[in-house]
Design a protein around this motif. Structure first.
Motif, PDB file in Angstrom:
ATOM      1  N   GLU A 494     -71.403 -30.890   4.934  1.00 30.55           N
ATOM      2  CA  GLU A 494     -72.457 -31.661   5.599  1.00 30.55           C
ATOM      3  C   GLU A 494     -73.438 -30.745   6.337  1.00 30.55           C
ATOM      4  N   ALA A 495     -73.836 -29.663   5.690  1.00 31.50           N
ATOM      5  CA  ALA A 495     -74.635 -28.651   6.381  1.00 31.50           C
ATOM      6  C   ALA A 495     -76.028 -29.138   6.758  1.00 31.50           C
ATOM      7  N   THR A 496     -76.542 -30.194   6.110  1.00 34.31           N
ATOM      8  CA  THR A 496     -77.913 -30.647   6.397  1.00 34.31           C
ATOM      9  C   THR A 496     -77.980 -32.101   6.840  1.00 34.31           C
ATOM     10  N   SER A 497     -76.841 -32.731   7.088  1.00 31.77           N
ATOM     11  CA  SER A 497     -76.835 -34.183   7.299  1.00 31.77           C
ATOM     12  C   SER A 497     -77.551 -34.620   8.566  1.00 31.77           C
ATOM     13  N   ALA A 498     -77.575 -33.760   9.596  1.00 33.14           N
ATOM     14  CA  ALA A 498     -78.124 -34.179  10.888  1.00 33.14           C
ATOM     15  C   ALA A 498     -79.457 -33.512  11.193  1.00 33.14           C
ATOM     16  N   LEU A 499     -80.141 -32.997  10.158  1.00 36.09           N
ATOM     17  CA  LEU A 499     -81.371 -32.244  10.400  1.00 36.09           C
ATOM     18  C   LEU A 499     -82.598 -33.087  10.102  1.00 36.09           C
ATOM     19  N   ASP A 500     -83.688 -32.765  10.800  1.00 37.20           N
ATOM     20  CA  ASP A 500     -84.965 -33.411  10.530  1.00 37.20           C
ATOM     21  C   ASP A 500     -85.524 -32.841   9.224  1.00 37.20           C
ATOM     22  N   PRO A 501     -86.534 -33.512   8.627  1.00 36.43           N
ATOM     23  CA  PRO A 501     -87.024 -33.088   7.311  1.00 36.43           C
ATOM     24  C   PRO A 501     -87.468 -31.628   7.254  1.00 36.43           C
ATOM     25  N   HIS A 502     -88.164 -31.154   8.303  1.00 37.39           N
ATOM     26  CA  HIS A 502     -88.637 -29.773   8.277  1.00 37.39           C
ATOM     27  C   HIS A 502     -87.463 -28.797   8.287  1.00 37.39           C
ATOM     28  N   ASN A 503     -86.548 -28.987   9.229  1.00 39.05           N
ATOM     29  CA  ASN A 503     -85.395 -28.083   9.305  1.00 39.05           C
ATOM     30  C   ASN A 503     -84.535 -28.204   8.057  1.00 39.05           C
ATOM     31  N   GLU A 504     -84.441 -29.419   7.518  1.00 39.62           N
ATOM     32  CA  GLU A 504     -83.633 -29.584   6.314  1.00 39.62           C
ATOM     33  C   GLU A 504     -84.221 -28.783   5.162  1.00 39.62           C
ATOM     34  N   ALA A 505     -85.552 -28.828   5.010  1.00 42.97           N
ATOM     35  CA  ALA A 505     -86.199 -28.071   3.931  1.00 42.97           C
ATOM     36  C   ALA A 505     -85.967 -26.578   4.095  1.00 42.97           C
ATOM     37  N   VAL A 506     -86.049 -26.096   5.348  1.00 40.69           N
ATOM     38  CA  VAL A 506     -85.835 -24.671   5.616  1.00 40.69           C
ATOM     39  C   VAL A 506     -84.387 -24.295   5.328  1.00 40.69           C
ATOM     40  N   VAL A 507     -83.448 -25.119   5.810  1.00 46.35           N
ATOM     41  CA  VAL A 507     -82.038 -24.823   5.627  1.00 46.35           C
ATOM     42  C   VAL A 507     -81.650 -24.880   4.146  1.00 46.35           C
ATOM     43  N   VAL A 508     -82.204 -25.835   3.406  1.00 45.70           N
ATOM     44  CA  VAL A 508     -81.888 -25.952   1.983  1.00 45.70           C
ATOM     45  C   VAL A 508     -82.334 -24.702   1.237  1.00 45.70           C
ATOM     46  N   ARG A 509     -83.500 -24.158   1.600  1.00 44.42           N
ATOM     47  CA  ARG A 509     -83.946 -22.911   0.966  1.00 44.42           C
ATOM     48  C   ARG A 509     -82.949 -21.782   1.232  1.00 44.42           C
ATOM     49  N   GLY A 510     -82.466 -21.710   2.480  1.00 45.03           N
ATOM     50  CA  GLY A 510     -81.474 -20.696   2.799  1.00 45.03           C
ATOM     51  C   GLY A 510     -80.177 -20.910   2.049  1.00 45.03           C
ATOM     52  N   LEU A 511     -79.781 -22.183   1.903  1.00 47.21           N
ATOM     53  CA  LEU A 511     -78.537 -22.480   1.194  1.00 47.21           C
ATOM     54  C   LEU A 511     -78.648 -22.119  -0.288  1.00 47.21           C
ATOM     55  N   ARG A 512     -79.803 -22.336  -0.873  1.00 45.49           N
ATOM     56  CA  ARG A 512     -79.986 -21.974  -2.282  1.00 45.49           C
ATOM     57  C   ARG A 512     -79.781 -20.481  -2.486  1.00 45.49           C
ATOM     58  N   GLU A 513     -80.321 -19.695  -1.570  1.00 44.36           N
ATOM     59  CA  GLU A 513     -80.148 -18.248  -1.668  1.00 44.36           C
ATOM     60  C   GLU A 513     -78.692 -17.859  -1.410  1.00 44.36           C
ATOM     61  N   LEU A 514     -78.078 -18.557  -0.444  1.00 45.09           N
ATOM     62  CA  LEU A 514     -76.688 -18.256  -0.101  1.00 45.09           C
ATOM     63  C   LEU A 514     -75.751 -18.541  -1.260  1.00 45.09           C
ATOM     64  N   THR A 515     -76.014 -19.613  -2.007  1.00 43.58           N
ATOM     65  CA  THR A 515     -75.080 -20.053  -3.054  1.00 43.58           C
ATOM     66  C   THR A 515     -75.410 -19.504  -4.431  1.00 43.58           C
ATOM     67  N   ARG A 516     -76.489 -18.727  -4.540  1.00 40.82           N
ATOM     68  CA  ARG A 516     -76.889 -18.218  -5.848  1.00 40.82           C
ATOM     69  C   ARG A 516     -75.787 -17.326  -6.450  1.00 40.82           C
ATOM     70  N   GLY A 517     -75.280 -17.735  -7.594  1.00 42.06           N
ATOM     71  CA  GLY A 517     -74.254 -16.952  -8.276  1.00 42.06           C
ATOM     72  C   GLY A 517     -72.874 -17.030  -7.635  1.00 42.06           C
TER      73      GLY A 517
END
Length: 587
Positions: A494-517
């Protein structure tokens, strides 16, 4: 009690224990000898035998000098033992707590553990540095006086020696109810500490709902319970102290009466009787001092027991096979896993799930179905009750803990930040990382944007639990920490469940990089998070009831299709204004 206290002394200070006990014993014997020597000294003075009096005075001076040196040594050694124990047991408790399964912490408040680690350790330090000497003197001095008096008047010596076990029995009986009362006081004090911390950190919520002052029922209840526990401790200790004090005074009166009667009957010379009365008073003094510190001694005994109880909790130890067991890849396998917490209820039951290396598996299901528990079992935060969790074909129970932790990066919804700087909180991910590596991880997680807005930049202290940052900012720091660690397995809850849209977009970008491969196991309620997973496991009441891709599960009736339908309906709801000016929600 004394033996259990000595086991807490670190190895490099163990050699001081026999020296401390020897110095304390010599101090007690020298005190007793000095008291007994008063009788021949006073007898010689009353008989005007100045020569003999001078000899006895010289002997007494030598004994007093020995007592002074021994007293100084026992005080010094006791202080060194106490300080050494404080250092040693604090490190020992810290290492032990860090090796306990997280399941042990469930149901225990931070305040109760803190009181054991801080308050109870302080009680033990006081015992070793001061109370132990009083206890030993309270035994050695009366016995020494009694034995010495035997050479002057055997009858009085016998009465003294017989009275000692009687007083000891009364003291033990008086302390029987103390331990349970002290445990209740300890628990209530821990609850008060927890509620006060809660009261100070939750002021916005408390004020918003008017739960301040007497309306804060949790804090008020904790304070009342603490007052009752304090009264209970007094009720448990005062009668015993009073009974012991009465017995001590009765023994004193019996001894003085015996000396007076024998002197009146002519069995004792007047000078000898006067000296014996003085010795009797010195015989009682150490026992009285022992009674005065009996409450502190019992409190220290309870503290020693609680520290040992904490140290006796089984650790989540490395397997003997841990050095040799090496995973062949980063895939995860849950093989017939079952697990339950302390209440005995199984949270997950017979869960079998393959997470191939380099893939993403999403776990969905209602609250309480065991999703987060599965993630924690993968990181061996708890030992499983049945089955096995394997990484790369190796049971996590057969992996060295350091090796296992190097494989996993957890990113949970409830981010914990330490009351340190932003840089220090990120560096926890990999303490030996270079400054450039840390800055790159922070850039990907957009922490650099936060740093630029803060007056102290990277040196900004985030406050207790990260209170000086918003929820989204704390999550960014958490992702930067995981990026810096760069572990091959990522566990997202639930890493993004409680975030506002802006923070969620920023965090999702970080998560994509974190989970790559990486091999990823993600728990989420948002379709956008789980829809692109390589596989989705539907968990219900601790059991996997369905499995497949998003398209496969959506196409057939079942829990996941219901889940998708609920999300579709929820997405269509909005707030509108009715003709009466009342806000209502409608699809």
């Amino acid at each position: 009690m004394i033996r259990k206290a000595f086991t807490l002394v670190p190895a490099d200070r163990q050699r001081l224990i026999p020296l401390h006990l020897a110095a304390t014993a010599v101090y007690g014997v020298a005190q007793a000898a000095a008291f007994v020597l008063l009788v021949p000294l006073l007898t010689a003075l009353f008989d005007r035998r100045t020569g003999d009096a001078g000899i006895w005075l010289a002997i007494m001076a030598g004994v007093v000098a020995v007592a002074a040196v021994a007293g100084y040594l026992q005080s010094l050694l006791g202080l060194r033992l106490g300080v050494g124990m404080l250092r040693g047991v604090s490190h020992r408790l810290g290492d032990h707590l860090s090796a306990l399964p997280l399941g042990w912490f469930t149901g225990r408040t931070t305040a109760s553990i803190t009181r054991t680690v801080v308050a109870d350790v302080r009680e033990i330090v006081e015992f070793l540095s001061h109370l132990l000497a009083v206890m030993v003197s309270g035994v050695v001095v009366p016995i020494g006086v009694g034995v010495g008096v035997m050479f002057i008047d055997w009858r009085l010596g016998v009465i003294m020696l017989v009275s000692l076990p009687v007083m000891s029995i009364v003291d033990r009986l008086a302390g029987r109810s103390y331990r349970s009362a002290d445990d209740r006081l300890h628990a209530s004090a821990a609850e008060v500490d927890a509620r006060v911390l809660e009261f100070t950190t939750a002021q916005p919520v408390l004020r918003a709902f008017g739960a301040v002052g007497e309306r804060n029922r949790a804090l008020e209840s904790a304070l009342q319970q603490h007052r009752r526990a304090s009264s209970g401790l007094i009720a448990a200790s005062v009668p015993g102290l009073a009974a012991f004090a009465i017995v001590v005074q009765v023994v004193f009166l019996v001894l003085v009466y015996a000396v007076t009667v024998w002197a009146t009957d002519g069995d004792l010379a007047a000078a000898t009787a006067v000296g014996l009365i003085v010795v009797v008073s010195r015989f009682i003094d150490p026992v009285s001092q022992l009674a005065q510190v009996s409450t502190s001694t019992r409190r220290a005994a309870a503290a020693i027991d609680r520290v040992h109880e904490l140290l006796d909790v089984p650790e989540l130890v490395d397997s003997e096979q841990g050095v040799a067991a090496t995973p062949i890849d980063n895939g995860i396998c849950f093989d017939g896993v079952a697990f339950g917490y302390h209440d005995g209820v199984q949270v997950v039951r017979e869960v079998t799930l393959e997470v191939p290396a380099g893939t993403t598996t999403a776990i969905v299901g209602p609250s309480g179905s065991g999703k987060t528990t599965l993630l924690r079992l993968a990181a061996r935060f708890h030992p499983v009750d049945a089955g096995a969790v394997r990484i790369g074909g190796v049971d996590v129970a057969d992996m060295a803990l350091d090796d296992l932790m190097a494989q996993v990066s957890p990113v949970f919804q409830d981010v914990y930040l330490f009351n340190q700087t932003i840089e220090e909180n990120i560096r926890i991910g990999r303490p030996d990382a270079t400054a450039d590596e840390l800055r790159e991880a922070a850039r990907i997680a957009a922490v650099d944007e936060i740093v630029e807005r803060l007056p102290d930049g990277w040196d900004t202290v985030v406050g207790e639990r990260g209170a000086n940052l918003s929820g989204g900012e704390r999550q960014r720091v958490s992702i930067a920490r995981a990026l810096l660690k760069d572990a091959p397995i990522v566990l997202l809850d639930e890493a993004t469940s409680a975030l506002d849209p802006h923070n969620e977009a920023v965090v999702v970008r970080g998560l994509r990089e974190l989970t790559r491969g990486k091999t990823v196991v993600v728990v989420a309620h948002k379709l956008s998070t789980v829809a692109h997973a390589d596989q989705i496991a539907v968990l219900d009441d601790g059991v996997i009831v369905d499995r497949g891709t998003h398209d496969e599960l959506s196409a057939r009736p079942g829990r996941y299709a219901d889940f998708v339908a609920q999300r579709d309906r929820a997405a269509g709801w909005r707030l509108t204004s009715s003709s009466a000016g009342r806000a209502e929600s409608r699809p």
